[in-house]
Design a protein around this motif. Structure first.
Motif, PDB file in Angstrom:
ATOM      1  N   MET A   1       7.693   2.493   0.886  1.00 28.11           N
ATOM      2  CA  MET A   1       8.860   3.290   0.594  1.00 28.11           C
ATOM      3  C   MET A   1       9.156   3.151  -0.899  1.00 28.11           C
ATOM      4  N   VAL A   2       9.332   4.255  -1.553  1.00 31.38           N
ATOM      5  CA  VAL A   2       9.661   4.287  -2.972  1.00 31.38           C
ATOM      6  C   VAL A   2      11.111   4.725  -3.105  1.00 31.38           C
ATOM      7  N   ALA A   3      11.877   4.031  -3.942  1.00 31.26           N
ATOM      8  CA  ALA A   3      13.253   4.429  -4.236  1.00 31.26           C
ATOM      9  C   ALA A   3      13.326   4.786  -5.707  1.00 31.26           C
ATOM     10  N   ILE A   4      13.899   5.951  -5.991  1.00 30.54           N
ATOM     11  CA  ILE A   4      14.013   6.440  -7.366  1.00 30.54           C
ATOM     12  C   ILE A   4      15.474   6.763  -7.639  1.00 30.54           C
ATOM     13  N   ARG A   5      15.975   6.280  -8.784  1.00 32.93           N
ATOM     14  CA  ARG A   5      17.360   6.554  -9.175  1.00 32.93           C
ATOM     15  C   ARG A   5      17.355   7.451 -10.396  1.00 32.93           C
ATOM     16  N   ALA A   6      18.116   8.517 -10.340  1.00 35.45           N
ATOM     17  CA  ALA A   6      18.224   9.450 -11.464  1.00 35.45           C
ATOM     18  C   ALA A   6      19.221   8.913 -12.476  1.00 35.45           C
ATOM     19  N   ALA A   7      18.773   8.729 -13.718  1.00 41.66           N
ATOM     20  CA  ALA A   7      19.687   8.311 -14.786  1.00 41.66           C
ATOM     21  C   ALA A   7      20.582   9.481 -15.179  1.00 41.66           C
ATOM     22  N   ALA A   8      20.044  10.692 -15.052  1.00 39.20           N
ATOM     23  CA  ALA A   8      20.770  11.932 -15.333  1.00 39.20           C
ATOM     24  C   ALA A   8      20.139  13.010 -14.463  1.00 39.20           C
ATOM     25  N   THR A   9      20.764  14.161 -14.370  1.00 37.67           N
ATOM     26  CA  THR A   9      20.167  15.252 -13.601  1.00 37.67           C
ATOM     27  C   THR A   9      18.924  15.756 -14.329  1.00 37.67           C
ATOM     28  N   PRO A  10      17.757  15.679 -13.676  1.00 34.45           N
ATOM     29  CA  PRO A  10      16.530  16.147 -14.327  1.00 34.45           C
ATOM     30  C   PRO A  10      16.586  17.637 -14.647  1.00 34.45           C
ATOM     31  N   ALA A  11      15.968  18.012 -15.764  1.00 29.49           N
ATOM     32  CA  ALA A  11      15.923  19.413 -16.181  1.00 29.49           C
ATOM     33  C   ALA A  11      14.821  20.183 -15.474  1.00 29.49           C
ATOM     34  N   ALA A  12      13.926  19.476 -14.770  1.00 25.43           N
ATOM     35  CA  ALA A  12      12.820  20.116 -14.058  1.00 25.43           C
ATOM     36  C   ALA A  12      12.597  19.364 -12.752  1.00 25.43           C
ATOM     37  N   ASP A  13      11.892  20.002 -11.839  1.00 23.73           N
ATOM     38  CA  ASP A  13      11.526  19.329 -10.593  1.00 23.73           C
ATOM     39  C   ASP A  13      10.263  18.512 -10.816  1.00 23.73           C
ATOM     40  N   TYR A  14      10.295  17.270 -10.341  1.00 24.58           N
ATOM     41  CA  TYR A  14       9.187  16.347 -10.537  1.00 24.58           C
ATOM     42  C   TYR A  14       8.526  15.996  -9.220  1.00 24.58           C
ATOM     43  N   SER A  15       7.285  15.568  -9.333  1.00 24.92           N
ATOM     44  CA  SER A  15       6.530  15.022  -8.211  1.00 24.92           C
ATOM     45  C   SER A  15       6.239  13.562  -8.525  1.00 24.92           C
ATOM     46  N   VAL A  16       5.898  12.808  -7.487  1.00 27.67           N
ATOM     47  CA  VAL A  16       5.559  11.399  -7.648  1.00 27.67           C
ATOM     48  C   VAL A  16       4.090  11.215  -7.301  1.00 27.67           C
ATOM     49  N   THR A  17       3.412  10.349  -8.039  1.00 29.22           N
ATOM     50  CA  THR A  17       2.051   9.967  -7.712  1.00 29.22           C
ATOM     51  C   THR A  17       2.000   8.455  -7.574  1.00 29.22           C
ATOM     52  N   LEU A  18       1.360   7.989  -6.513  1.00 27.59           N
ATOM     53  CA  LEU A  18       1.120   6.578  -6.273  1.00 27.59           C
ATOM     54  C   LEU A  18      -0.390   6.416  -6.243  1.00 27.59           C
ATOM     55  N   GLN A  19      -0.919   5.500  -7.065  1.00 24.46           N
ATOM     56  CA  GLN A  19      -2.370   5.385  -7.214  1.00 24.46           C
ATOM     57  C   GLN A  19      -2.818   3.930  -7.205  1.00 24.46           C
ATOM     58  N   LEU A  20      -3.974   3.692  -6.585  1.00 20.65           N
ATOM     59  CA  LEU A  20      -4.689   2.432  -6.737  1.00 20.65           C
ATOM     60  C   LEU A  20      -5.794   2.691  -7.747  1.00 20.65           C
ATOM     61  N   LEU A  21      -5.877   1.846  -8.785  1.00 20.91           N
ATOM     62  CA  LEU A  21      -6.850   2.057  -9.842  1.00 20.91           C
ATOM     63  C   LEU A  21      -8.049   1.131  -9.665  1.00 20.91           C
ATOM     64  N   GLY A  22      -9.234   1.693  -9.897  1.00 25.10           N
ATOM     65  CA  GLY A  22     -10.465   0.918  -9.847  1.00 25.10           C
ATOM     66  C   GLY A  22     -10.699   0.178 -11.152  1.00 25.10           C
ATOM     67  N   PRO A  23     -11.822  -0.553 -11.245  1.00 21.70           N
ATOM     68  CA  PRO A  23     -12.126  -1.323 -12.451  1.00 21.70           C
ATOM     69  C   PRO A  23     -12.216  -0.472 -13.718  1.00 21.70           C
ATOM     70  N   ASP A  24     -12.555   0.811 -13.563  1.00 20.03           N
ATOM     71  CA  ASP A  24     -12.666   1.701 -14.723  1.00 20.03           C
ATOM     72  C   ASP A  24     -11.340   2.377 -15.080  1.00 20.03           C
ATOM     73  N   GLY A  25     -10.260   2.021 -14.353  1.00 18.11           N
ATOM     74  CA  GLY A  25      -8.950   2.609 -14.620  1.00 18.11           C
ATOM     75  C   GLY A  25      -8.719   3.960 -13.978  1.00 18.11           C
ATOM     76  N   ARG A  26      -9.698   4.442 -13.220  1.00 18.50           N
ATOM     77  CA  ARG A  26      -9.541   5.730 -12.537  1.00 18.50           C
ATOM     78  C   ARG A  26      -9.046   5.503 -11.110  1.00 18.50           C
ATOM     79  N   PRO A  27      -8.293   6.465 -10.563  1.00 20.48           N
ATOM     80  CA  PRO A  27      -7.784   6.305  -9.195  1.00 20.48           C
ATOM     81  C   PRO A  27      -8.913   6.238  -8.156  1.00 20.48           C
ATOM     82  N   VAL A  28      -8.793   5.265  -7.244  1.00 14.48           N
ATOM     83  CA  VAL A  28      -9.697   5.186  -6.100  1.00 14.48           C
ATOM     84  C   VAL A  28      -8.968   5.601  -4.828  1.00 14.48           C
ATOM     85  N   ALA A  29      -7.660   5.647  -4.884  1.00 14.43           N
ATOM     86  CA  ALA A  29      -6.813   6.162  -3.805  1.00 14.43           C
ATOM     87  C   ALA A  29      -5.562   6.718  -4.472  1.00 14.43           C
TER      88      ALA A  29
END
Length: 98
Positions: free
Chosen positions: A1-29
């Motif tokens: 579960m991710v909890a996000i608090r808005a410091a101010a009303t965002p000017a655009a709609d955002y998406s969230v990405t959750l990633q596991l990074l491999g040894p090369d720094g690229r996402p593996v999941a």
């Protein structure tokens, strides 16, 4: 579960990405989802939670777990920056053992 608090009303709609990074720094999941209700409707101080599930990699190792917010725009997928200028936060590390 991710909890996000808005410091101010965002000017655009955002998406969230959750990633596991491999040894090369690229996402593996990775999982990407829009923030609940469209983030431009959020009030300053509002907290939203969102469940996110990743499938762990098969290969043994240590995988940094990162979280970033980004918007889909004609010029790419610009991420929000932290107060230190980073475009993600590391929220932990996952260890996969055989």
């Amino acid at each position: 579960m991710v909890a996000i608090r808005a410091a101010a009303t965002p000017a655009a709609d955002y998406s969230v990405t959750l990633q596991l990074l491999g040894p090369d720094g690229r996402p593996v999941a990775q999982i990407d989802q829009p923030l609940p209700g469209g983030s431009t409707t959020w009030a300053a101080g509002q907290v939203e939670t969102q469940p996110l599930t990743l499938t762990a990699p098969v290969a043994a190792g240590h995988y940094p777990l990162i979280l970033a917010l980004y918007r889909i725009a004609p010029d790419g997928f610009p991420r929000l920056l932290t107060s230190t200028g980073a475009d993600f936060i590391q929220v932990g590390e996952i260890t996969v053992t055989p």
